[in-house]
Design a protein around this motif. Sequence first.
Motif, short mmCIF file in Angstrom:
data_model
loop_
_atom_site.label_atom_id
_atom_site.label_comp_id
_atom_site.label_asym_id
_atom_site.label_seq_id
_atom_site.Cartn_x
_atom_site.Cartn_y
_atom_site.Cartn_z
N ARG A 309 0.85 -1.19 0.00
CA ARG A 309 0.00 0.00 0.00
C ARG A 309 0.89 1.24 0.00
N ILE A 310 0.31 2.37 -0.27
CA ILE A 310 1.09 3.62 -0.34
C ILE A 310 1.40 4.08 1.08
N VAL A 311 2.68 4.29 1.36
CA VAL A 311 3.10 4.67 2.71
C VAL A 311 4.11 5.81 2.63
N ASP A 312 4.26 6.48 3.76
CA ASP A 312 5.29 7.50 3.94
C ASP A 312 6.54 6.80 4.45
N PRO A 313 7.64 6.78 3.68
CA PRO A 313 8.84 6.07 4.13
C PRO A 313 9.35 6.55 5.48
N ASN A 314 9.20 7.83 5.78
CA ASN A 314 9.69 8.34 7.06
C ASN A 314 8.94 7.72 8.22
N THR A 315 7.65 7.47 8.04
CA THR A 315 6.85 6.86 9.11
C THR A 315 7.35 5.45 9.41
N VAL A 316 7.66 4.68 8.34
CA VAL A 316 8.17 3.32 8.53
C VAL A 316 9.55 3.35 9.18
N VAL A 317 10.40 4.28 8.74
CA VAL A 317 11.76 4.38 9.31
C VAL A 317 11.69 4.75 10.79
N GLU A 318 10.83 5.67 11.12
CA GLU A 318 10.71 6.07 12.53
C GLU A 318 10.19 4.92 13.40
N ALA A 319 9.25 4.14 12.88
CA ALA A 319 8.75 2.97 13.63
C ALA A 319 9.86 1.95 13.82
N ALA A 320 10.66 1.73 12.75
CA ALA A 320 11.78 0.79 12.87
C ALA A 320 12.82 1.31 13.85
N ALA A 321 13.05 2.63 13.87
CA ALA A 321 14.04 3.21 14.78
C ALA A 321 13.64 3.00 16.24
N ARG A 322 12.35 3.12 16.53
CA ARG A 322 11.89 2.89 17.91
C ARG A 322 12.15 1.45 18.33
N LEU A 323 11.94 0.53 17.40
CA LEU A 323 12.20 -0.88 17.70
C LEU A 323 13.70 -1.12 17.86
N LEU A 324 14.51 -0.49 17.00
CA LEU A 324 15.96 -0.71 17.03
C LEU A 324 16.60 -0.14 18.28
N ALA A 325 16.02 0.91 18.85
CA ALA A 325 16.59 1.51 20.05
C ALA A 325 16.75 0.49 21.17
N ARG A 326 15.89 -0.55 21.16
CA ARG A 326 15.97 -1.59 22.20
C ARG A 326 16.85 -2.76 21.76
N LEU A 327 17.24 -2.79 20.48
CA LEU A 327 17.96 -3.95 19.96
C LEU A 327 19.46 -3.74 19.78
N ILE A 328 19.86 -2.52 19.47
CA ILE A 328 21.25 -2.33 19.02
C ILE A 328 22.25 -2.19 20.16
#
Length: 470
Positions: A309-328
């Motif tokens: 579906r059509i998405v805003d790439p920044n929204t997906v990146v920001e969601a991934a960044a929140r998840l990565l903050a706990r992983l890296i």
Amino acid sequence: MPVSAEMHREIVGQVFARVPDLTTLTLGAIPRPLGSTLDHVFGIGEKLVLIFQRGGQLFGTASLLLPASQPPVPDALLDLAANLVSAALGRHRAERRVAESEARFRTIFDAVSDAIFVHDAATGAILDANERATEMFGHPADDLRRLGIGPLSAGADGYTLENGLARLQAAAGGPPQLFSWHCRHRDGRLFWAEVHMRRASLGGVRTVLVVVRDRTARVEEELARARADDEANHASRLESIGRLAGGVAHDFNNLLTAIIGNVELVCEDLGPLHPAYDRLRDVLKAADTAASLTTELLAFGRRQMILPRIVDPNTVVEAAARLLARLIGENIQLVVTAAPEVWRVRVDPMQFQQVIVNLATNARDAMASGGRLTIGTANVVLDDIFVRGHEGISPGRYVRVTVSDTGQGMPADVLPHVFEPFFTTKTLGKGTGLGLATVYGAVRQNGGIVDVESAVGQGTTVKVYLPAVT
């Protein structure tokens, strides 16, 4: 004195002549009665013509009218004077011819579209260079003669002063040389040239003529074609591996579904108090792990079910960044540089997020001692030149998602294999080798491409290009 054709034939080989009267001297322009009157009035005695010629070539003549009171000029003196003037005129005419010839040569020399150098065959020193040489290398002619070939060469990988001198010596003592050479402009820019060397003798000096033709455009075109061929071959190989992996994973997934379903039913029938229950739960865990691997293989083979579906790439990146903050981990700094007003893309958002997480996880593993992980987005327009080096995309608007790290990097011989399934540089037990393979399959399934840049000790940058929604 004017010279008739008849007189010219008569005086060939003579250096002077005594003329009886002014009428003869002027080829009849002064009538005899007038000539006699002029002799009497002006007291003209001896009439002489000095003839200036050398090797049968007549340069000109000079008329001398001597007073009647003066004794006759000795023949030897006339002979000496005529010969001295003839020699001077001959030298002057020869020098003029040489100068004209040199001017014509210089005009042609400087008008040639290729750079031309004249080298001393013994020392390799530059004796002369044309205007195109000064334009091609950015140095004035005087500087070229002073510098020699060292600063004009790339200076590495076989393109040094020593290598150039060896080529010159080969041309000076043998057949002509034709080869490619990596050159250096005055501003430091490197370019490729085709060089032709041939020995020659100029003015008694042993020289080597060197013709240099800039072939940067041709080399770049050849390199681009080679890159495109490599990319096409690589993509074809990955496509074949993907079809094989996807087919196997699909069949294997069906088997796992049956195994997991039946083990779960047996566990329900036996209950947690049965001695075999814990072992059966271990079987389920192993089967779930295997199912995760097949899911990644399906993603690589582009056979995974997706919901784009059509998405805003920044929204997906920001969601991934929140998840990565706990992983890296705390020793790695996470930096997100999202471009404002980034174009929209049509992708499966969960699959897109998994791509970013997989890339970030790889980056984390490459920075065991800590470092910086940067995730960025940008709008880019890919032109024909870029597209020629990448299989399966067209020129146009794309969104670029970049994941870069400051880790250990990878050697050049590893880069062509990073997207192959089960290929990994990690130690045994530290990875499956499916992370980047999954990324590649997912991005290709969504119509994009992936580029990897890396060098040992300089980190790794992965660029994902996804077509923007128009």
